[in-house]
Design a protein around this motif. Structure first.
Motif, mmCIF file in Angstrom:
data_model
loop_
_atom_site.group_PDB
_atom_site.id
_atom_site.type_symbol
_atom_site.label_atom_id
_atom_site.label_comp_id
_atom_site.label_asym_id
_atom_site.label_seq_id
_atom_site.Cartn_x
_atom_site.Cartn_y
_atom_site.Cartn_z
ATOM 1 N N TYR A 18 2.485 -3.516 -10.927
ATOM 2 C CA TYR A 18 2.696 -4.297 -9.720
ATOM 3 C C TYR A 18 4.001 -3.934 -9.012
ATOM 4 N N GLU A 19 5.009 -3.529 -9.788
ATOM 5 C CA GLU A 19 6.262 -3.064 -9.182
ATOM 6 C C GLU A 19 5.984 -1.857 -8.282
ATOM 7 N N ALA A 20 5.171 -0.933 -8.778
ATOM 8 C CA ALA A 20 4.834 0.263 -7.993
ATOM 9 C C ALA A 20 4.044 -0.113 -6.746
ATOM 10 N N LEU A 21 3.164 -1.130 -6.870
ATOM 11 C CA LEU A 21 2.378 -1.572 -5.709
ATOM 12 C C LEU A 21 3.292 -2.136 -4.612
ATOM 13 N N ALA A 22 4.318 -2.918 -5.032
ATOM 14 C CA ALA A 22 5.189 -3.569 -4.058
ATOM 15 C C ALA A 22 5.975 -2.557 -3.223
ATOM 16 N N THR A 23 6.230 -1.394 -3.792
ATOM 17 C CA THR A 23 7.001 -0.377 -3.060
ATOM 18 C C THR A 23 6.115 0.790 -2.616
ATOM 19 N N SER A 24 4.838 0.554 -2.622
ATOM 20 C CA SER A 24 3.914 1.636 -2.254
ATOM 21 C C SER A 24 3.855 1.819 -0.734
ATOM 22 N N ARG A 25 3.339 2.970 -0.324
ATOM 23 C CA ARG A 25 3.184 3.256 1.100
ATOM 24 C C ARG A 25 2.164 2.291 1.734
ATOM 25 N N GLN A 26 1.116 1.949 0.986
ATOM 26 C CA GLN A 26 0.080 1.065 1.530
ATOM 27 C C GLN A 26 0.664 -0.290 1.928
ATOM 28 N N VAL A 27 1.511 -0.862 1.059
ATOM 29 C CA VAL A 27 2.143 -2.149 1.364
ATOM 30 C C VAL A 27 3.124 -1.993 2.517
ATOM 31 N N ALA A 28 3.849 -0.886 2.553
ATOM 32 C CA ALA A 28 4.826 -0.659 3.621
ATOM 33 C C ALA A 28 4.137 -0.524 4.976
ATOM 34 N N GLU A 29 3.012 0.202 5.003
ATOM 35 C CA GLU A 29 2.287 0.361 6.262
ATOM 36 C C GLU A 29 1.752 -0.978 6.757
ATOM 37 N N ALA A 30 1.252 -1.789 5.834
ATOM 38 C CA ALA A 30 0.753 -3.115 6.217
ATOM 39 C C ALA A 30 1.894 -3.987 6.743
ATOM 40 N N THR A 31 3.081 -3.864 6.148
ATOM 41 C CA THR A 31 4.248 -4.632 6.600
ATOM 42 C C THR A 31 4.661 -4.221 8.008
ATOM 43 N N VAL A 32 4.659 -2.906 8.273
ATOM 44 C CA VAL A 32 5.011 -2.406 9.613
ATOM 45 C C VAL A 32 4.046 -2.947 10.657
ATOM 46 N N ARG A 33 2.744 -2.944 10.319
ATOM 47 C CA ARG A 33 1.739 -3.438 11.260
ATOM 48 C C ARG A 33 1.889 -4.940 11.507
ATOM 49 N N THR A 34 2.093 -5.683 10.422
ATOM 50 C CA THR A 34 2.165 -7.141 10.542
ATOM 51 C C THR A 34 3.374 -7.590 11.368
#
Length: 374
Positions: A18-34
């Motif tokens: 889960y640590e890796a998920l939190a810093t993943s590109r997928q989460v970052a891209e979703a954060t940028v969009r949101t």
């Protein structure tokens, strides 16, 4: 209880993923969009960290930014997107309940203080780092720097005390006063021992001018105390003791014109022969001829590279040698070589004259000699 333990162990093991998920590109891209950020996903990732709390099923997500509101929003959005992604991954394709889920316990709030920079912490860190680097630099300099830089090093190397420290300055500098005092002490010592000749030598060629300055200061001090002095040059490579000397057919001592007058009560024997052996022989003869009624100060070639000082010191009229050292210029290897030659030759080292780097032409005695009228 066994099932609860196994479930807890399963969750802790999954926290690494889960640590890796939190810093993943997928989460970052979703954060940028949101949030509609102008930053790229990689830039957002560089400002986000995730760390599992040991022995628990908790994870801390931290976001940093120069804008406190943005830092708070990014942290909360990353946490929400991570929980959503965990739910998606842990749910089977056939549907049903997810094997694990995540929820936000404490949302990020607007920080009261900035996490960086921290001036006090940075200042303390900088001072500590500077101190450590300074100690390391000093240690390395002592190991690799070939120059002699400390008076204590001179005293340890030669096994004698420093009689005078010549500071760069003017003709009225304290160096001359100290030279007088040193000369007076030596004068009393020479009179008691009935030895009236002293040799000035440098540790290396770069100390020649310091040796000449020491010789002229010593001669001037002895002359000021009422004694007649003979200065002797033994090496043509050294700077002249009396560049403005006034020749005389008969010197002030009533002897033939072997001497030239350089100042009241001071005569000099100049190095006007190109054959070193003849210069050395003449110096030995001058010591024997004049030492019975006058103080003789001999400027000699460096002790590190020449045995002249050892040969001249064999005269029964020679009290010993004074060694000239230039701090920051003279090299340790020359100091060691000079000390070894003097020790093996049985030469008494009366003391050392140290000249600090700079102001070679500030030798007060040489300037005084330079004003002698022709």
């Amino acid at each position: 209880m066994s099932d609860a333990y196994q479930g807890n162990l399963f969750t802790q093991q999954r926290m690494v993923s889960y640590e890796a998920l939190a810093t993943s590109r997928q989460v970052a891209e979703a954060t940028v969009r949101t949030l509609g950020l102008k930053e790229t996903a990689d830039q957002v990732r560089s400002h986000v960290t995730a760390a599992a709390v040991p022995e628990s099923a908790l994870m801390d997500i931290t976001a940093t930014s120069s804008n406190p509101e943005q830092a708070r929003d990014v942290a909360n959005t990353v946490a929400a997107e991570t929980a959503r992604l965990i739910m998606k991954i842990e749910t089977s394709e056939r549907g049903g309940n997810p094997a694990a889920s995540a929820q936000i316990l404490d949302g990020a709030k607007l920080p009261a203080n900035s996490s960086s920079p921290r001036p006090v912490r940075n200042l303390l860190f900088g001072l500590s780092a500077g101190l450590i680097l300074g100690v390391v630099f000093a240690f390395l300099r002592d190991i690799f720097d070939p120059k002699v830089r400390d008076i204590r090093e001179v005293e340890r190397g030669l096994g004698c005390q420093v009689l005078a420290v010549c500071e760069p300055g003017t003709a009225d500098s304290p160096a001359l006063v100290e030279g007088f005092r040193t000369a007076e002490r030596l004068s009393r010592g020479l009179s008691e021992e009935r030895k009236s000749a002293v040799i000035l030598t440098g540790v290396g060629r770069e100390s020649d001018q310091a040796a000449v300055a020491g010789a002229t200061d010593l001669a001037t001090g002895l002359a000021e105390s009422g004694r007649t002095v003979v200065l002797v040059e033994t090496d043509r490579k050294m700077p002249g003791l009396a560049p403005h000397a006034r020749p005389a057919q008969v010197d002030r001592f009533g002897r033939p014109s072997e001497l030239v007058t350089v100042a009241p009560n001071i005569g000099a024997v100049q190095a006007n022969d190109d054959v070193p052996a003849r210069l050395l022989a003449r110096a030995a003869a001058v010591i024997g001829r004049y030492s019975k009624g006058s103080a003789v100060v001999v400027a000699c070639a460096p002790a590190s590279s020449s045995a002249d000082v050892v040969e001249l010191a064999e005269s029964p009229d020679v009290s010993g040698a004074i060694v000239a050292v230039r701090l920051g210029v003279s090299e340790r290897k020359d100091l060691v070589a000079a000390a070894s030659r003097l020790s093996q030759g049985g030469v008494t080292v009366i003391g050392a004259v140290v000249q600090r780097k700079g102001g070679l032409e500030a030798s007060s005695s040489r300037r005084r000699f330079g004003r002698t009228r022709r």
